[in-house]
Design a protein around this motif. Structure first.
Motif, PDB file in Angstrom:
ATOM      1  N   LYS A  19      11.641  25.625 -17.049  1.00  0.00           N
ATOM      2  CA  LYS A  19      11.493  26.580 -18.257  1.00  0.00           C
ATOM      3  C   LYS A  19      12.490  27.499 -18.455  1.00  0.00           C
ATOM      4  N   HIS A  22      15.911  25.974 -19.530  1.00  0.00           N
ATOM      5  CA  HIS A  22      15.635  25.452 -21.016  1.00  0.00           C
ATOM      6  C   HIS A  22      15.587  26.803 -21.721  1.00  0.00           C
ATOM      7  N   VAL A  26      18.342  27.790 -24.849  1.00  0.00           N
ATOM      8  CA  VAL A  26      18.375  28.119 -26.066  1.00  0.00           C
ATOM      9  C   VAL A  26      18.851  29.368 -26.569  1.00  0.00           C
ATOM     10  N   THR A  31      21.798  24.228 -26.884  1.00  0.00           N
ATOM     11  CA  THR A  31      21.033  23.133 -27.481  1.00  0.00           C
ATOM     12  C   THR A  31      21.489  22.194 -28.563  1.00  0.00           C
ATOM     13  N   LEU A  41      19.642  18.562 -21.330  1.00  0.00           N
ATOM     14  CA  LEU A  41      18.135  18.245 -21.926  1.00  0.00           C
ATOM     15  C   LEU A  41      17.292  16.917 -21.317  1.00  0.00           C
ATOM     16  N   ILE A  45      13.743  17.104 -19.823  1.00  0.00           N
ATOM     17  CA  ILE A  45      12.457  16.235 -20.104  1.00  0.00           C
ATOM     18  C   ILE A  45      12.111  15.318 -19.107  1.00  0.00           C
ATOM     19  N   CYS A  48       9.695  17.146 -16.566  1.00  0.00           N
ATOM     20  CA  CYS A  48       8.331  17.378 -17.484  1.00  0.00           C
ATOM     21  C   CYS A  48       7.606  16.088 -17.612  1.00  0.00           C
ATOM     22  N   TYR A  58       4.854  19.780 -22.589  1.00  0.00           N
ATOM     23  CA  TYR A  58       6.262  20.343 -22.705  1.00  0.00           C
ATOM     24  C   TYR A  58       7.406  19.553 -22.953  1.00  0.00           C
ATOM     25  N   ARG A  61       7.486  18.496 -26.556  1.00  0.00           N
ATOM     26  CA  ARG A  61       8.000  19.740 -27.564  1.00  0.00           C
ATOM     27  C   ARG A  61       9.694  19.613 -27.520  1.00  0.00           C
ATOM     28  N   ILE A  62       9.999  19.504 -26.437  1.00  0.00           N
ATOM     29  CA  ILE A  62      11.638  19.541 -26.129  1.00  0.00           C
ATOM     30  C   ILE A  62      11.953  18.317 -26.907  1.00  0.00           C
ATOM     31  N   ASP A  65      12.513  18.064 -30.749  1.00  0.00           N
ATOM     32  CA  ASP A  65      14.007  19.122 -31.221  1.00  0.00           C
ATOM     33  C   ASP A  65      14.963  18.424 -31.090  1.00  0.00           C
TER      34      ASP A  65
END
Length: 466
Positions: A19, A22, A26, A31, A41, A45, A48, A58, A61-62, A65
């Motif tokens: 996190k 990440h 951001v 990103t 990314l 992913i 996670c 989580y 959510r990534i 995007d």
């Protein structure tokens, strides 16, 4: 910047670390630079979605995007949903993947095949098979193995074996897959025949092969075959593999050779929890109750061993049941919850009901069932019905039978046990009424069973009807 984030990822071991990376992506606006940071990314992913320390929510959510996810990211999400038990969502993302114009590959189908048999949907599984054919991937080694396993898990063993037989080249993974399918479907004699064919074909077994074949021996009581396999394992230099040793202990115990099981157990230098559990349960099932409880005490004192789990206490409670140790059983049942924070499952309640029923504490057994926080199944009720027959408690037996009528109304053994109770006290009118009811409902005694009898050639056997 790309190399910087990649180097940071090498030091990650927790979700909190991921996190932080990440967050830095951001904050720096990285990103939004797709070509350079999609790889980073993807790593986030993947951690996670796939890691045991990850967070599928989580990952979602990534992923959402990312403007144009590539095939790797779609596959990672499909795999993650499958691993987390969200099998329907795996297919939802597969449909989205296709709508986005991204082609499925062999990894996609391997993950989907695993998800499909977890769902247990035969139509869905067959549709997926058709999709592999349309994409020209049904001949791919990993996909073909996945198809064999899928059909085995939905118990279409004929289709599984046919797909296996059509393979032009079969490596040890393919053999292991079909052997596991056969054993899972209860076709253990065929599994032993297939294993013999594997050896004749010059394919050397690995750890997984030996574990599944020993399981087949356990299920059919093929002790001579198991002994031959033990010699094979020793000559092949595979006897130090702990899972193989555990499978040998299980095979000997389930075949009734408890002494040989203990010899293998004693020879294991680094015992894991499964090693202890298997031996404790083996002793308990053959009424060596005191020895099983002594072994449990040794397990607790063994510094290298893990703490007991729910399986350990199944063995302990089974030992108390077979040994008539009611007070000890009550104490261990309470200790399991209080000292080890293990919530009892239906198996533990079943052991307690069996123990109390054998000892004649029928009312206590009935109260335990009715106070269970989980739904009682027919097996546990049937155990209490057998205890009612043993102790001649017809009134409670009738009550238990009514409970079973709601769960499995046409199970022949329930009728037989109840008729036996009525006959034991001379209630012949009730016996005749019960037989008429069985006839009217079309309830019949089950067909005779089968057993495996080994002969001199360990690769062969005969089936005897009992």
């Amino acid at each position: 910047m790309h190399q910087y984030f990649t180097s940071l990822f090498k030091k990650c071991s927790t979700l909190a670390d991921v996190k932080q990376i990440h967050a830095r992506l951001v904050r720096t606006g990285s990103t939004k630079t797709r070509n350079k940071n999609l790889f980073v990314l993807g790593k986030i992913i993947n951690f996670c979605a796939v890691s045991e320390r990850g967070d599928m929510g989580y990952a979602v959510r990534i992923f959402e995007d990312v403007k144009k996810p590539d095939g790797f990211l779609w596959n990672t999400m499909i795999r993650g949903f499958g691993n987390s038990g969200q099998h329907e969502r795996a297919f939802e993302y597969y449909r989205r993947m296709r709508d986005e114009g991204v082609s499925a590959d062999n990894f996609t189908f391997c993950f989907l095949l695993k998800a499909s048999w977890h769902l247990g949907s035969v139509p869905l599984s067959k549709q997926l098979h058709c999709s592999t054919v349309k994409c020209g991937l049904d001949e791919h080694g990993f996909v073909r193995n996945g198809l064999v396993h899928m059909y085995g898990m939905i118990e279409d063993i004929e289709a599984a074996v046919q797909l296996f037989d059509e393979m032009p080249e079969r490596n040890v993974v393919a053999w292991n897959t079909v052997l596991d399918c056969l054993v899972s479907c209860g076709r253990c004699k065929e599994a032993l025949d297939q294993f013999a064919d594997m050896l004749r074909g010059g394919i050397g077994p690995d750890e997984a092969t030996l574990v599944v074949v020993l399981s087949a021996c356990s299920q059919v009581g093929a002790l001579d075959y198991g002994r031959w396999l033990h010699d094979f394992i020793n000559h092949a230099g595979l006897s130090d593999i702990v899972p193989v040793r555990n499978a040998l202990i299980d095979m000997y115990a389930k075949c009734g050779a408890v002494g040989e099981a203990y010899m293998v157990f004693a020879d294991v230098r680094r015992k894991n929890r499964i090693t202890w559990n298997t031996m404790i349960l083996g002793l308990a099932m053959h009424s060596h109750s005191k020895e099983a409880l002594k072994l449990f005490s040794r397990m607790l004192k063994d510094g290298s061993s893990q703490e007991p789990d729910d399986v350990t206490f199944v063995g302990v409670l089974c030992a108390c049941s077979h040994g008539g140790m009611v007070d000890e059983g009550r104490r261990y049942f309470e200790s399991m919850r209080k000292d080890y924070h293990i919530e009892p499952t239906i198996r533990h309640y079943g052991c307690m009901v069996d123990m109390l029923g054998r000892a004649g504490f029928l009312e206590e057994a009935y109260e335990l069932i009715t106070s269970m926080p989980i739904k009682c199944n027919a097996i546990v009720w049937r155990s209490l019905l057998g205890a009612c027959l043993m102790h001649g408690n017809i009134e409670l037996g009738e009550t238990v039978r009514k409970k079973l009528l709601h769960l499995e109304p046409d199970h022949s053994s329930d009728y037989v046990q109840l008729l036996s109770m009525h006959a034991s006290v001379g209630q012949w009118n009730l016996v005749l009424n019960g037989r008429r009811m069985m006839k009217d409902r079309g309830v019949e005694k089950p067909e005779p069973g089968y057993s495996f009898v080994g002969v001199d050639d360990a690769s062969d056997g005969v089936i005897c009807r009992l």
